[in-house]
Scaffold this motif. Structure first.
Motif, mmCIF file in Angstrom:
data_model
loop_
_atom_site.group_PDB
_atom_site.id
_atom_site.type_symbol
_atom_site.label_atom_id
_atom_site.label_comp_id
_atom_site.label_asym_id
_atom_site.label_seq_id
_atom_site.Cartn_x
_atom_site.Cartn_y
_atom_site.Cartn_z
ATOM 1 N N ARG A 99 -0.759 -2.905 -5.498
ATOM 2 C CA ARG A 99 -1.390 -4.075 -4.876
ATOM 3 C C ARG A 99 -2.436 -4.638 -5.845
ATOM 4 O O ARG A 99 -3.623 -4.701 -5.558
ATOM 5 C CB ARG A 99 -2.037 -3.659 -3.547
ATOM 6 C CG ARG A 99 -2.396 -4.811 -2.645
ATOM 7 C CD ARG A 99 -2.818 -4.310 -1.275
ATOM 8 N NE ARG A 99 -3.117 -5.406 -0.371
ATOM 9 C CZ ARG A 99 -3.361 -5.263 0.923
ATOM 10 N NH1 ARG A 99 -3.362 -4.065 1.461
ATOM 11 N NH2 ARG A 99 -3.621 -6.322 1.680
ATOM 12 N N MET B 208 0.833 -1.194 0.000
ATOM 13 C CA MET B 208 0.000 0.000 0.000
ATOM 14 C C MET B 208 0.872 1.249 0.000
ATOM 15 O O MET B 208 2.062 1.184 0.302
ATOM 16 C CB MET B 208 -0.904 0.020 1.234
ATOM 17 C CG MET B 208 -1.942 -1.083 1.253
ATOM 18 S SD MET B 208 -3.221 -0.843 -0.003
ATOM 19 C CE MET B 208 -4.102 0.557 0.695
ATOM 20 N N PRO C 141 -6.748 -3.242 -8.604
ATOM 21 C CA PRO C 141 -6.254 -3.128 -7.229
ATOM 22 C C PRO C 141 -7.181 -3.884 -6.286
ATOM 23 O O PRO C 141 -8.393 -3.873 -6.466
ATOM 24 C CB PRO C 141 -6.304 -1.624 -6.948
ATOM 25 C CG PRO C 141 -6.436 -0.963 -8.279
ATOM 26 C CD PRO C 141 -7.152 -1.931 -9.154
ATOM 27 N N ASN D 178 -6.283 5.299 -2.211
ATOM 28 C CA ASN D 178 -7.046 4.088 -2.530
ATOM 29 C C ASN D 178 -6.801 3.600 -3.952
ATOM 30 O O ASN D 178 -7.329 2.556 -4.348
ATOM 31 C CB ASN D 178 -8.537 4.319 -2.304
ATOM 32 C CG ASN D 178 -8.898 4.379 -0.828
ATOM 33 O OD1 ASN D 178 -9.458 5.360 -0.350
ATOM 34 N ND2 ASN D 178 -8.537 3.336 -0.093
ATOM 35 N N ALA E 295 -7.090 -4.179 -2.257
ATOM 36 C CA ALA E 295 -6.535 -3.971 -0.919
ATOM 37 C C ALA E 295 -7.515 -4.467 0.133
ATOM 38 O O ALA E 295 -8.312 -3.698 0.676
ATOM 39 C CB ALA E 295 -6.217 -2.500 -0.708
ATOM 40 N N ALA F 211 -4.635 1.732 -5.243
ATOM 41 C CA ALA F 211 -3.596 0.808 -4.777
ATOM 42 C C ALA F 211 -2.968 0.077 -5.962
ATOM 43 O O ALA F 211 -3.064 -1.152 -6.088
ATOM 44 C CB ALA F 211 -4.185 -0.175 -3.778
#
Length: 426
Positions: free
Chosen positions: A222, A114, A318, A217, A320, A219
């Motif tokens: 990720r 992150m 992404p 956000n 997360a 990400a």
């Protein structure tokens, strides 16, 4: 003195949930039936709700269903999905069944990394500020890792720093990204705390003023990818396959279609995210931002025909999510749903979620390319309409069946059908 209702309910946060509900009922002239419904909905769970949110008065339940037929990376998995929308879970079951013969869904991921941003203003030449930050990377690492020693102990912690100069309407800004391995946590609290701890030092080192200090956000470090192959015979032939490809190309080129195309993907994704107690809003924000990374809003998924003529779909986004912290550990339904999934890491959960999104996308495109989305959706919606007009027991199926036979799922027709059924039985 005016008797008009007011939203200024002083001290509401100090009341018990029952007292709050009565205060709200008085202000809104809420009837006894509505109050009773709110009390019943929260029975046995209001104390937890009062700890999870502010000013709690009740609980709103969302149905949890199970998606079957899913194979993810060679493992059969039953997937809990929390959604109020008819046909979503059935669509996943159908799509997953059609690709079981080719091994289901194969996934990969970039790992649980992150980023948090620290906004730096002033300090002279922003490129000079940028270099000053890079010169302090060892000190940055020490500050960040000191914030969460437990995360470091389990193998996570600070990984890197990335500094960008962003042109804005008020001039250039230097934006520092701290990159953190959050392991099995979603990571918001960890990276936000690190950004808070780091910001004063960045100002001291660079002479710039630090302002915003919060995670992103988007990400994009990720990212999880899922891929699956649907054999031609499971699709319905070449014409259906080619129509599905045309539907994809439409979505990839036109943001108006892409918005609905991607909403279909998120029907599946958000249902699993919610069922496991993760943050649906964070996932949705990141997904749609990621879909715009090329400068225009496009399809989240990619579709093509392989040399054998099969349809191949892939989804990269992404993801997360976490297994520790927040509602994932506090909410009993989320804990139970994670037990059903049998996942041992946040990464494994993320791979399943993206696979569900791809399955949902296949089902929606195939429906659009054949009978249209309404036939299957409205067949299931007919039961909801029957419930709305007050059907109970076997009346629900009878009303729904007649609505489907008419090809019109409308509340006025459902009321007429129910009245006739009850008159015939009286």
């Amino acid at each position: 003195m005016s008797d008009a209702p007011t939203s200024r309910l002083e001290g509401l946060h100090k009341m018990t949930p029952a007292e709050r509900l009565q205060a709200v009922a008085r202000q809104t002239n809420l009837g006894n039936e509505a109050v009773s419904d709110l009390v019943s909905a929260a029975e046995g769970r209001i104390e937890l709700a009062d700890r999870l949110v502010e000013n709690a008065i009740s609980v709103m339940s969302i149905p949890v269903g199970i998606a079957t037929n899913m194979i993810v990376d060679g493992r059969d998995v039953l997937v809990p999905m929390a959604t109020e929308e008819s046909s979503v879970i059935a669509a996943v079951c159908n799509a997953a069944k059609r690709c079981r013969g080719t091994g289901g869904f194969v996934t990969s991921s970039s790992g649980p990394v992150m980023a948090a941003q620290v906004q730096l203003l002033g300090g002279g030449d922003p490129n000079n500020v940028r270099l000053k930050v890079y010169e302090r990377i060892n000190e940055i690492r020490a500050i960040c890792d000191e914030v969460d020693p437990l995360l470091v102990k389990v193998g996570g912690g600070f990984r890197d720093v990335d500094v960008r100069v962003v042109d804005t309407a008020e001039g250039p800004m230097t934006i520092v990204h701290i990159i953190v391995d959050t392991r099995d946590a979603m990571g918001a609290n960890a990276v936000n705390s690190m950004a808070e701890a780091l910001a004063p030092k960045l100002s001291e080192w660079t002479g710039a003023r630090s302002l915003l200090r919060i995670l992103t956000n988007l990400a994009d470090r990720r990212v999880v990818r899922a891929r699956a192959v649907w054999p031609l015979e499971e699709i319905g032939g070449q014409e259906v396959r080619d129509n599905m490809l045309s539907a994809y190309h439409f979505a990839d080129a036109d943001p108006y279609r892409a918005a609905t195309h991607n909403k279909g993907i998120m029907n599946g994704v958000s249902a699993v995210v919610l069922a496991t107690g993760n943050d649906t809003r964070a996932i949705e924000a990141g997904a749609h931002a990621f879909a715009s990374r090329d400068g225009r809003y496009r399809s989240m998924s990619r579709w093509e025909r392989d040399p054998a003529g099969n349809l191949v779909g892939s989804l990269e986004m992404p993801m997360a999510v976490g297994l520790v912290g927040g509602a994932t550990k506090v909410h009993p339904t989320a804990r139970a749903n994670l037990a059903v999934l049998g996942v041992s890491s946040a990464d494994e959960l993320a791979r399943i979620i993206v696979s569900i999104g791809l399955a949902q996308n296949f089902a929606a495109m195939r429906a659009l390319a054949t009978t249209g989305i309404q036939k299957g959706h409205m067949a299931l919606h007919a039961q909801n309409v029957a419930l709305v007009v007050g059907a109970v027991g076997d009346e629900v199926d009878k009303v729904a069946s007649e609505l489907k036979a008419l090809g019109k799922v409308r509340q006025d027709l459902a009321e007429e059908i129910l009245a006739r059924i009850r008159a015939d039985n009286s």
